[in-house]
Design a protein around this motif. Structure first.
Motif, short mmCIF file in Angstrom:
data_model
loop_
_atom_site.label_atom_id
_atom_site.label_comp_id
_atom_site.label_asym_id
_atom_site.label_seq_id
_atom_site.Cartn_x
_atom_site.Cartn_y
_atom_site.Cartn_z
N THR A 83 5.06 1.63 0.43
CA THR A 83 5.79 2.83 0.03
C THR A 83 5.30 3.99 0.90
O THR A 83 4.14 4.01 1.32
N VAL A 84 6.19 4.95 1.14
CA VAL A 84 5.90 5.99 2.13
C VAL A 84 6.22 7.37 1.59
O VAL A 84 7.28 7.59 1.00
N ASN A 85 5.28 8.29 1.79
CA ASN A 85 5.53 9.72 1.59
C ASN A 85 5.33 10.41 2.93
O ASN A 85 4.39 10.09 3.67
N LYS A 127 10.11 6.35 7.65
CA LYS A 127 10.08 6.12 6.19
C LYS A 127 11.25 5.24 5.76
O LYS A 127 11.07 4.25 5.02
N ASN A 128 12.45 5.57 6.22
CA ASN A 128 13.64 4.79 5.84
C ASN A 128 13.55 3.36 6.36
O ASN A 128 13.93 2.42 5.66
N GLU A 129 13.05 3.22 7.57
CA GLU A 129 12.93 1.88 8.16
C GLU A 129 11.94 1.02 7.39
O GLU A 129 12.21 -0.14 7.09
N ILE A 130 10.78 1.61 7.06
CA ILE A 130 9.74 0.86 6.36
C ILE A 130 10.18 0.49 4.95
O ILE A 130 10.07 -0.67 4.51
N CYS A 171 0.84 -1.19 0.00
CA CYS A 171 0.00 0.00 0.00
C CYS A 171 0.88 1.25 0.00
O CYS A 171 2.11 1.17 0.11
N HIS A 172 0.24 2.39 -0.13
CA HIS A 172 0.95 3.67 -0.13
C HIS A 172 0.54 4.43 1.14
O HIS A 172 -0.64 4.72 1.34
N LEU A 173 1.51 4.75 1.98
CA LEU A 173 1.26 5.45 3.23
C LEU A 173 1.69 6.91 3.10
O LEU A 173 2.82 7.19 2.69
#
Length: 278
Positions: free
Chosen positions: A77-79, A67-70, A51-53
């Motif tokens: 994916t993270v914004n 963000k870096n950890e995930i 998913c996109h967080l």
């Protein structure tokens, strides 16, 4: 002993990870107050989902670390976006940022909040306590929702409000700013929920008990009181993403509501009795 009491008060929540992954695959989820506490734990629960967080909070350093950890270990994916949602200019820029995503938003998790425990007699020259609490607990989520409704409607999305059992109980001393602001948004959301549901938007309210997060650390009395873990709270929120139930509340809340009304009536009766004896 304390852990045994907590296990009875906060019954375990089973999270079906297969259902969660199947339901959320490819979806975009916005989480406010994402840098610590409940918000951060929701992120970790969703880390393995495709998913996109979108994460927003004031602590950019902590957001970047998450963000870096995930993204280095998991599927999501993270914004991230640094913003104080009480600030009108920052809120406006954040809303522009959200509308820049062509696929829109599927789920909004309203988690950012502020709690204040203070006597009214210590607040006489602290009007800012009430204005800043109302700003983050009521005005910010209302403004966010008004902007997101068209996108949520087109995607048959979901709004999850992380609320408190306090809004379902009779008012208590020392929490006037917190209880009034959380109650304001709760009433607003319950008022608009029928319209939103008819247009295909799911509305869910999560009434949580005391949760052991950084928000309660300044209140020393809470250290001795049973509290739910943020990991447990995150499971409840994530489970709601596929069950889509209208609300979650602890099994004992109904008894708490009856007790709180009784205690309020008892206080009023005692005051009248004292005045009558003068």
């Amino acid at each position: 002993m304390k852990k045994w009491i907590e296990s009875c008060i906060f019954l375990p929540t089973y999270l079906n990870e297969k259902k969660l992954m199947r339901h959320l695959s490819g979806k975009t989820i916005l989480i406010t107050g994402a840098s610590s506490g409940i918000g951060a734990q929701v992120i970790y629960q969703l880390a393995d989902v495709h998913c996109h967080l979108i994460l927003v909070a004031r602590n950019e350093e902590r957001l970047s670390a998450i963000k870096n950890e995930i993204e280095s270990k998991a599927s999501a994916t993270v914004n991230i976006y640094k913003a104080d949602l009480r600030n009108e200019e920052q809120m406006g820029a954040f809303l522009d940022f959200l509308h820049s995503f062509p696929k829109g938003i599927d789920i909004v998790v309203n988690n950012a909040g502020l709690s204040i425990n203070r006597s009214i007699f210590e607040s006489l020259d602290r009007f800012h306590d009430f204005s800043r609490t109302m700003a983050i607990n009521y005005f910010a989520p209302v403004q966010l929702l008004l902007s997101m409704i068209p996108a949520l409607r087109s995607k048959h999305g979901q709004i999850i409000n992380v609320s408190s059992v306090n809004v379902r109980l009779a008012p208590v001393p020392y929490f006037s700013a917190y209880q009034a602001s959380k109650s304001a948004y709760d009433v607003f959301l319950r008022s608009v929920a029928p319209e939103l549901r008819r247009s295909g938007v799911v509305v869910s309210s999560i009434y949580l008990p005391l949760v052991r997060t950084p928000m309660i650390e300044p209140t020393s009395a809470y250290k001795k009181v049973p509290a739910m873990s943020p990991q447990h709270a995150a499971k409840i929120i994530c489970k709601n993403m596929y069950t889509k139930k209208k609300k979650y509340q602890p099994w004992w809340l109904l008894f708490g509501q009856i007790a709180s009304i009784f205690m309020e009536s008892f206080r009023d009766f005692t005051k009248r009795d004292k005045r009558g004896s003068l």
